[in-house]
Design a protein around this motif. Structure first.
Motif, PDB file in Angstrom:
ATOM      1  N   LEU A 243       0.817  -1.209   0.000  1.00 39.39           N
ATOM      2  CA  LEU A 243       0.000   0.000   0.000  1.00 39.39           C
ATOM      3  C   LEU A 243       0.853   1.261   0.000  1.00 39.39           C
ATOM      4  O   LEU A 243       0.564   2.219  -0.717  1.00 39.39           O
ATOM      5  CB  LEU A 243      -0.919  -0.003   1.218  1.00 39.39           C
ATOM      6  N   TRP A 244       1.895   1.281   0.826  1.00 43.97           N
ATOM      7  CA  TRP A 244       2.798   2.432   0.844  1.00 43.97           C
ATOM      8  C   TRP A 244       3.367   2.672  -0.551  1.00 43.97           C
ATOM      9  O   TRP A 244       3.394   3.794  -1.061  1.00 43.97           O
ATOM     10  CB  TRP A 244       3.939   2.197   1.829  1.00 43.97           C
ATOM     11  N   THR A 245       3.842   1.590  -1.156  1.00 43.87           N
ATOM     12  CA  THR A 245       4.463   1.691  -2.484  1.00 43.87           C
ATOM     13  C   THR A 245       3.451   2.140  -3.529  1.00 43.87           C
ATOM     14  O   THR A 245       3.757   2.971  -4.404  1.00 43.87           O
ATOM     15  CB  THR A 245       5.068   0.339  -2.883  1.00 43.87           C
ATOM     16  N   SER A 246       2.233   1.609  -3.450  1.00 42.01           N
ATOM     17  CA  SER A 246       1.191   1.983  -4.403  1.00 42.01           C
ATOM     18  C   SER A 246       0.834   3.458  -4.283  1.00 42.01           C
ATOM     19  O   SER A 246       0.680   4.161  -5.289  1.00 42.01           O
ATOM     20  CB  SER A 246      -0.054   1.117  -4.159  1.00 42.01           C
ATOM     21  N   MET A 247       0.729   3.961  -3.042  1.00 42.34           N
ATOM     22  CA  MET A 247       0.364   5.362  -2.822  1.00 42.34           C
ATOM     23  C   MET A 247       1.481   6.290  -3.286  1.00 42.34           C
ATOM     24  O   MET A 247       1.237   7.305  -3.944  1.00 42.34           O
ATOM     25  CB  MET A 247       0.080   5.578  -1.332  1.00 42.34           C
ATOM     26  N   ILE A 248       2.714   5.943  -2.960  1.00 36.86           N
ATOM     27  CA  ILE A 248       3.860   6.756  -3.396  1.00 36.86           C
ATOM     28  C   ILE A 248       3.950   6.761  -4.920  1.00 36.86           C
ATOM     29  O   ILE A 248       4.137   7.805  -5.556  1.00 36.86           O
ATOM     30  CB  ILE A 248       5.162   6.227  -2.764  1.00 36.86           C
ATOM     31  N   GLY A 249       3.801   5.570  -5.521  1.00 35.31           N
ATOM     32  CA  GLY A 249       3.843   5.472  -6.979  1.00 35.31           C
ATOM     33  C   GLY A 249       2.733   6.266  -7.645  1.00 35.31           C
ATOM     34  O   GLY A 249       2.927   6.858  -8.705  1.00 35.31           O
TER      35      GLY A 249
END
Length: 574
Positions: A243-249
């Motif tokens: 989720l962190w990676t998806s939001m940052i991306g």
């Protein structure tokens, strides 16, 4: 189980082998293997191979099982098909499909599901759909497999249509079906359908599932609705790495790079360890902001977390240093990147091209060809851009021909834009105009915009007026196009056309986009927008600008006024 003398079956062993591999218990796995041999259950152990996607081994054991005339039931077929989910096995899978039909196993819904899933994951969507249509019995897994296959294959329209059919058939979707639907909406940026699916998700009561929330946030981010994505993200008390990676991306994809860096900082403070995709997104944010110092800090983080220079980290680092103008570090990263792919080569070629070293960029391309790395569309954009900046018209034309004839790449708008820029910079404006008229694809406004800018530089009023009028016909919303065309008509003494263009600009509701620039000082990025008074040191900045302006004038500096602009037009443009 063994202590109570219960006899294990092949599925027991499949579970034991999976457990042994998960905890790296080699001895336990070998002991279980011995028991399987002793009990004659070894013919079914390909189920362990299937779980690890070891397709070759699974097929060989399946062949051995057939030679020894062991029972071929539905569990055998579903297991071996689950191992054959890459394109190289699609022909073998078709043979196994034939055996399943011959043995009458398509009546089992699990076998049909395995076939649809296998064909979809192999990228053979036509075979998947034929199998799907021929199945007499379908459940939510069957529909999910087909919907997900279309979504991952890029055919979002079919995925959404199929979901509608499933809904009207009265079959309730599973949470996996909705993940496929969200993926389809992400690919198509179909935000309305995505919001409808979100509402349906709430009605079904699936919102508590983490992977569902991940797909939902990813969908909103990819559709440009980062505010909605962030709301969903903030509602989760324990967001996982995905989720962190998806939001940052999502922030990076939508150009909200400052937000991406801020969220990464929060991620660090909360002790969530990033993966390689997280770091790639953050490096892209640094690239877009030309934030070299922050990029170096992220580079240090990749070393701290044990990431090497393999793809994609190496490519992202090369691109970051190149876009920040640090070619020495870019070259150092590039030379140390193992297994360089076309993205790595593109980053290096682009860095050289955009930093005034076009000749070296062209030389590096020849080295790339000698290393048998096949160039892609991006490679040729970089090459054509280098030729444009160096005025190498014939060389650029040769590369354009090479792209089509030798590598079979179909030119895109970017390539045509580079060719127009190449001809325009060289003063070949009539040739550029004819080239635009011959472009076989829809190119919107960008090609005429390039030509119009060149006509101003070369004072070619006739072709400039032609290009400007084409932009007006296409409904350009860029104020610069209207100002330039008005200036051209003014220089030609055509006052009626000047007034007409101004009226058209007002009628279209075209307004000047405010200029924006930024500078990084001591790891802090300062953003300046025209007319913005919000910077905390704005008074000091204005005083310093006045001081510098006075000093420049005292030294004899006088601003260069564009001869195409009349005084009132120039003031409007400024």
């Amino acid at each position: 189980m063994r202590a109570e003398d219960s006899i294990p079956n092949p599925f027991t062993f499949a579970g034991v082998f999976t457990a042994a591999s998960s905890v790296s218990d080699v001895l336990g796995g070998k002991q279980a293997h011995c028991v399987a041999v002793k009990l004659g259950s070894c013919s079914d152990v390909f189920v362990g191979y299937a779980g690890d996607r070891r397709g070759d081994d699974a097929v060989e054991l399946f062949k051995l099982m057939r030679r020894e005339e062991k029972e071929e039931n539905e569990f055998v077929f579903t297991s071996v098909l689950s191992a054959l989910v890459v394109y190289e096995f699609v022909d073998v899978s078709r043979q196994i499909h034939g055996l399943a039909v011959k043995n009458g196993l398509l009546s089992f819904v699990a076998v049909g599901n395995a076939l649809v899933t296998m064909y979809a994951k192999c990228g053979s969507l036509e075979d998947a759909h034929k199998t799907f249509e021929l199945l007499s019995e379908k459940n939510s897994i069957t529909w999910s497999a087909m919907i997900t296959g279309y979504a991952q294959g890029g055919d979002s329209d079919k995925a959404l249509r199929l979901f509608a059919e499933m809904h009207f058939s009265g079959l309730k979707p599973s949470e996996f079906t909705l993940v496929g639907v969200f993926n389809a909406c992400s690919n198509q940026t179909a935000i309305v359908e995505g919001q409808q699916a979100h509402g349906y998700l709430s009605k079904c009561g699936f919102e508590s599932h983490m992977f569902i929330r991940t797909a939902l946030i990813d969908m909103y981010a990819k559709c440009g609705r980062t505010d909605d994505a962030r709301k969903g993200f903030d509602q989760l008390h324990e967001a996982d790495l995905v989720l962190w990676t998806s939001m940052i991306g999502g922030y990076v994809q939508n150009g909200e790079n400052e937000e991406a860096l801020s969220l990464y900082g929060r991620m660090e403070m909360e002790g969530v360890l990033p993966n390689d995709l997280t770091m790639v997104s953050i490096l892209k944010a640094c690239s877009s902001l030309a934030a070299l110092e922050q990029g170096k800090q992220i580079h240090a983080r990749t070393i701290k977390y044990g990431f090497g220079l393999e793809v994609p980290i190496g490519s992202a680092l090369s691109s970051m240093y190149a876009k920040c103008g640090n070619l020495d570090d870019c070259s150092a990263v590039f030379s140390r990147t193992p297994g360089r792919d076309v993205v790595s080569w593109n980053a290096m070629i682009s860095g050289l091209s955009h930093n005034g070293r076009g000749k070296e960029a062209l030389e590096l391309f020849e080295v790339m060809r000698l290393d048998d790395i096949k160039p892609d569309h991006v490679t040729f954009v970089n090459l054509l851009s280098a030729c444009s900046h160096m005025g190498l018209v014939e060389t650029g034309q040769a590369y354009f021909k090479l792209m089509v004839d030798d590598y079979g790449l179909v030119p895109k708008v970017d390539h045509y834009a580079c060719m127009v820029d190449l001809l325009s910079r060289a003063g070949k404006l009539a040739e550029a105009k004819d080239f635009i008229d011959s472009v076989p694809i829809s190119h919107g406004l960008c090609l005429w915009r390039i030509l119009l800018g060149a006509c101003r530089n070369y004072r070619n009023y006739d072709i400039g007026a032609y290009a400007g009028e084409r932009l007006m016909e296409l409904g350009s919303q860029e104020s610069s196009a209207y100002v330039l065309l008005s200036s051209i008509y003014s220089s030609m003494g055509r006052r009626e056309d000047v007034e007409r263009v101004r009226r058209l600009m007002k009628h279209q509701g075209v307004a000047k986009a405010p200029g924006c620039s930024w500078i990084e000082i001591k790891n802090l990025v300062h953003v300046f927008v025209v007319g913005d008074q919000l910077h905390p040191q704005i008074n000091k900045i204005r005083m310093e600008l006045k001081r510098l302006t006075k000093q420049m004038k005292d030294e004899g500096y006088r601003p260069v006024i564009d001869l195409l602009c009349t005084n009132d037009q120039m003031s409007d443009d400024i």
